[in-house]
Design an enzyme around this catalytic site. Structure first.
Site, PDB file in Angstrom:
ATOM      1  N   ASN A   9     114.613  86.353  85.929  1.00 36.71           N
ATOM      2  CA  ASN A   9     113.160  86.359  86.125  1.00 36.71           C
ATOM      3  C   ASN A   9     112.860  87.516  87.070  1.00 36.71           C
ATOM      4  O   ASN A   9     113.082  87.409  88.265  1.00 36.71           O
ATOM      5  CB  ASN A   9     112.719  85.019  86.732  1.00 36.71           C
ATOM      6  CG  ASN A   9     111.257  85.043  87.152  1.00 36.71           C
ATOM      7  OD1 ASN A   9     110.488  85.919  86.753  1.00 36.71           O
ATOM      8  ND2 ASN A   9     110.866  84.070  87.966  1.00 36.71           N
ATOM      9  N   TRP A  10     112.381  88.592  86.483  1.00 41.32           N
ATOM     10  CA  TRP A  10     112.163  89.799  87.303  1.00 41.32           C
ATOM     11  C   TRP A  10     110.945  89.689  88.199  1.00 41.32           C
ATOM     12  O   TRP A  10     110.756  90.491  89.092  1.00 41.32           O
ATOM     13  CB  TRP A  10     112.023  91.027  86.393  1.00 41.32           C
ATOM     14  CG  TRP A  10     113.277  91.438  85.689  1.00 41.32           C
ATOM     15  CD1 TRP A  10     114.499  90.813  85.705  1.00 41.32           C
ATOM     16  CD2 TRP A  10     113.440  92.588  84.837  1.00 41.32           C
ATOM     17  NE1 TRP A  10     115.405  91.497  84.937  1.00 41.32           N
ATOM     18  CE2 TRP A  10     114.770  92.597  84.389  1.00 41.32           C
ATOM     19  CE3 TRP A  10     112.585  93.590  84.401  1.00 41.32           C
ATOM     20  CZ2 TRP A  10     115.272  93.580  83.534  1.00 41.32           C
ATOM     21  CZ3 TRP A  10     113.070  94.574  83.555  1.00 41.32           C
ATOM     22  CH2 TRP A  10     114.401  94.575  83.125  1.00 41.32           C
ATOM     23  N   LYS A  11     110.078  88.738  87.930  1.00 37.03           N
ATOM     24  CA  LYS A  11     108.821  88.585  88.693  1.00 37.03           C
ATOM     25  C   LYS A  11     108.023  89.891  88.657  1.00 37.03           C
ATOM     26  O   LYS A  11     108.105  90.637  87.688  1.00 37.03           O
ATOM     27  CB  LYS A  11     109.115  88.131  90.123  1.00 37.03           C
ATOM     28  CG  LYS A  11     110.063  86.933  90.189  1.00 37.03           C
ATOM     29  CD  LYS A  11     110.059  86.274  91.528  1.00 37.03           C
ATOM     30  CE  LYS A  11     111.115  85.206  91.562  1.00 37.03           C
ATOM     31  NZ  LYS A  11     111.027  84.346  92.719  1.00 37.03           N
ATOM     32  N   HIS A  96     106.378  78.103  86.492  1.00 40.81           N
ATOM     33  CA  HIS A  96     107.107  78.559  87.680  1.00 40.81           C
ATOM     34  C   HIS A  96     106.322  78.142  88.919  1.00 40.81           C
ATOM     35  O   HIS A  96     105.097  78.171  88.929  1.00 40.81           O
ATOM     36  CB  HIS A  96     107.292  80.082  87.623  1.00 40.81           C
ATOM     37  CG  HIS A  96     108.271  80.565  88.650  1.00 40.81           C
ATOM     38  ND1 HIS A  96     107.924  80.713  89.974  1.00 40.81           N
ATOM     39  CD2 HIS A  96     109.582  80.899  88.551  1.00 40.81           C
ATOM     40  CE1 HIS A  96     108.992  81.128  90.641  1.00 40.81           C
ATOM     41  NE2 HIS A  96     110.011  81.245  89.804  1.00 40.81           N
ATOM     42  N   GLU A  98     105.665  79.620  91.549  1.00 41.16           N
ATOM     43  CA  GLU A  98     104.731  80.636  92.063  1.00 41.16           C
ATOM     44  C   GLU A  98     103.431  80.601  91.272  1.00 41.16           C
ATOM     45  O   GLU A  98     102.353  80.842  91.821  1.00 41.16           O
ATOM     46  CB  GLU A  98     105.402  82.024  92.003  1.00 41.16           C
ATOM     47  CG  GLU A  98     106.472  82.154  93.074  1.00 41.16           C
ATOM     48  CD  GLU A  98     107.624  83.088  92.733  1.00 41.16           C
ATOM     49  OE1 GLU A  98     107.494  83.902  91.814  1.00 41.16           O
ATOM     50  OE2 GLU A  98     108.665  82.990  93.409  1.00 41.16           O
ATOM     51  N   GLU A 168     114.054  74.116  89.763  1.00 38.15           N
ATOM     52  CA  GLU A 168     114.001  75.106  90.831  1.00 38.15           C
ATOM     53  C   GLU A 168     113.397  74.469  92.086  1.00 38.15           C
ATOM     54  O   GLU A 168     112.155  74.391  92.210  1.00 38.15           O
ATOM     55  CB  GLU A 168     113.141  76.300  90.406  1.00 38.15           C
ATOM     56  CG  GLU A 168     113.649  77.001  89.172  1.00 38.15           C
ATOM     57  CD  GLU A 168     113.235  78.463  89.162  1.00 38.15           C
ATOM     58  OE1 GLU A 168     114.125  79.317  89.141  1.00 38.15           O
ATOM     59  OE2 GLU A 168     112.030  78.747  89.215  1.00 38.15           O
ATOM     60  N   GLY A 174     114.010  82.322  96.538  1.00 30.54           N
ATOM     61  CA  GLY A 174     113.816  83.538  97.321  1.00 30.54           C
ATOM     62  C   GLY A 174     114.069  83.370  98.810  1.00 30.54           C
ATOM     63  O   GLY A 174     113.737  84.237  99.610  1.00 30.54           O
ATOM     64  N   SER A 214     117.900  81.013  94.652  1.00 29.13           N
ATOM     65  CA  SER A 214     118.904  81.773  95.397  1.00 29.13           C
ATOM     66  C   SER A 214     120.310  81.667  94.793  1.00 29.13           C
ATOM     67  O   SER A 214     121.306  81.609  95.525  1.00 29.13           O
ATOM     68  CB  SER A 214     118.918  81.347  96.875  1.00 29.13           C
ATOM     69  OG  SER A 214     117.659  81.602  97.452  1.00 29.13           O
ATOM     70  N   GLY A 235     116.222  84.858  90.051  1.00 29.86           N
ATOM     71  CA  GLY A 235     115.176  85.772  90.498  1.00 29.86           C
ATOM     72  C   GLY A 235     115.781  87.036  91.088  1.00 29.86           C
ATOM     73  O   GLY A 235     116.200  87.942  90.371  1.00 29.86           O
ATOM     74  N   GLY A 236     115.851  87.086  92.398  1.00 31.49           N
ATOM     75  CA  GLY A 236     116.289  88.294  93.112  1.00 31.49           C
ATOM     76  C   GLY A 236     117.559  88.922  92.559  1.00 31.49           C
ATOM     77  O   GLY A 236     117.625  90.150  92.370  1.00 31.49           O
TER      78      GLY A 236
END
Ligand code: PEP
Length: 251
Positions: A9-11, A96, A98, A168, A174, A214, A235-236
């Site tokens: 997930n590149w966001k 998600h 966010e 999640e 993150g 994470s 993610g990251g």
């Protein structure tokens, strides 16, 4: 059928040129590896068509990070499920935390998005998870059950079987704070039980449930070793081809 899956997930990261380069790097790395899982990258809307042009769809799946809760019309700035599908993407992340937290996405809205995604042959990667307060007050199992029931339980068993779920825990996204493999397993087994109660054991056993929060090369192996953890939403660590591949090869 239940599959092991690692999805990035590149966001809201990478310019178009950077995104295409990252997709090419992941694609190239996959050509040299016998991946034991399906691999997917979910990228910004602006990148979808270009990324689709540089990846080998047999090795690397492509998805969006969201889609609208309407099919078409006067919704300035929105991107619909048919539009996403027209780029060649096959997946879409929905729900998600966010999106729930910053853009007010409720279960009612998510229900529409899931329906539209399925109508357009997109596989939803549907996210659920509790916030820290709910983890600490012990309500986390109930919270996640409600998220699933509210958004997904009007689906037929056939349609439910098309979903991928991603647990999640919001406190782990993150933050560098990963759920322990036992915490992940407890929740994933619970989720499978919730699905089994509604749709039966076969549907539950065939649902892929990913862990997100994470996840990195150093902890992926232990998480993926748990019987109900079928991979990760990353993610990251998906923004660097080498670290993403370090997670892919944890299977
Ligand atoms: C995510 O946002 O889906 C996620 C899991 O992020 P991170 O891996 O950066 O915690």
């Amino acid at each position: 059928m239940r599959k092991n899956i690692v999805a990035g997930n590149w966001k809201m990261n990478t310019t178009l040129a950077e995104g295409v380069k990252l997709a090419e790097d992941v694609n190239k790395a996959l050509e040299n590896v016998d991946a034991k899982c399906d691999v997917v990258i979910c990228v910004p809307f602006t990148h979808l068509a270009s990324v689709n042009g540089v990846i080998n769809a047999d090795k690397l799946g492509l998805g969006a990070e969201n889609c609208a809760d309407h099919k078409s019309g006067a919704y300035t700035g929105e991107v619909s499920a048919p539009m996403v599908a027209s780029t060649g993407a096959k997946y879409v992340i929905l729900g998600h935390s966010e999106r729930r937290q910053y853009y007010g996405e409720t279960s009612e809205i998510l229900k529409e998005k899931v329906n539209l995604a399925l109508e357009n042959n997109l596989t939803p990667i549907f996210c659920i998870g509790e916030v820290l307060e709910q983890r600490e007050d012990g309500s986390y199992l109930e919270v996640v059950k409600s998220q699933i029931e509210e958004a997904l339980f009007e689906l037929s068993a056939e349609d439910f079987g098309k979903l991928i779920l991603a647990y999640e825990p919001v406190w782990a996204i993150g933050t560098g704070k990963t759920a322990t493999d036992d915490q992940a397993q407890e929740m994933h087994a619970h989720i499978r039980g919730v699905i089994a109660e509604k749709y039966g054991k076969e549907v539950a056993d065939n649902t892929s449930i990913l862990y997100g929060g994470s996840c990195k090369p150093s902890n992926a192996k232990a998480l993926f070793a748990k019987p109900d953890v079928d991979g990760g939403l990353i993610g990251g660590a998906s923004l660097d081809a080498e670290s993403f591949m370090g997670i892919v090869t944890a299977f």
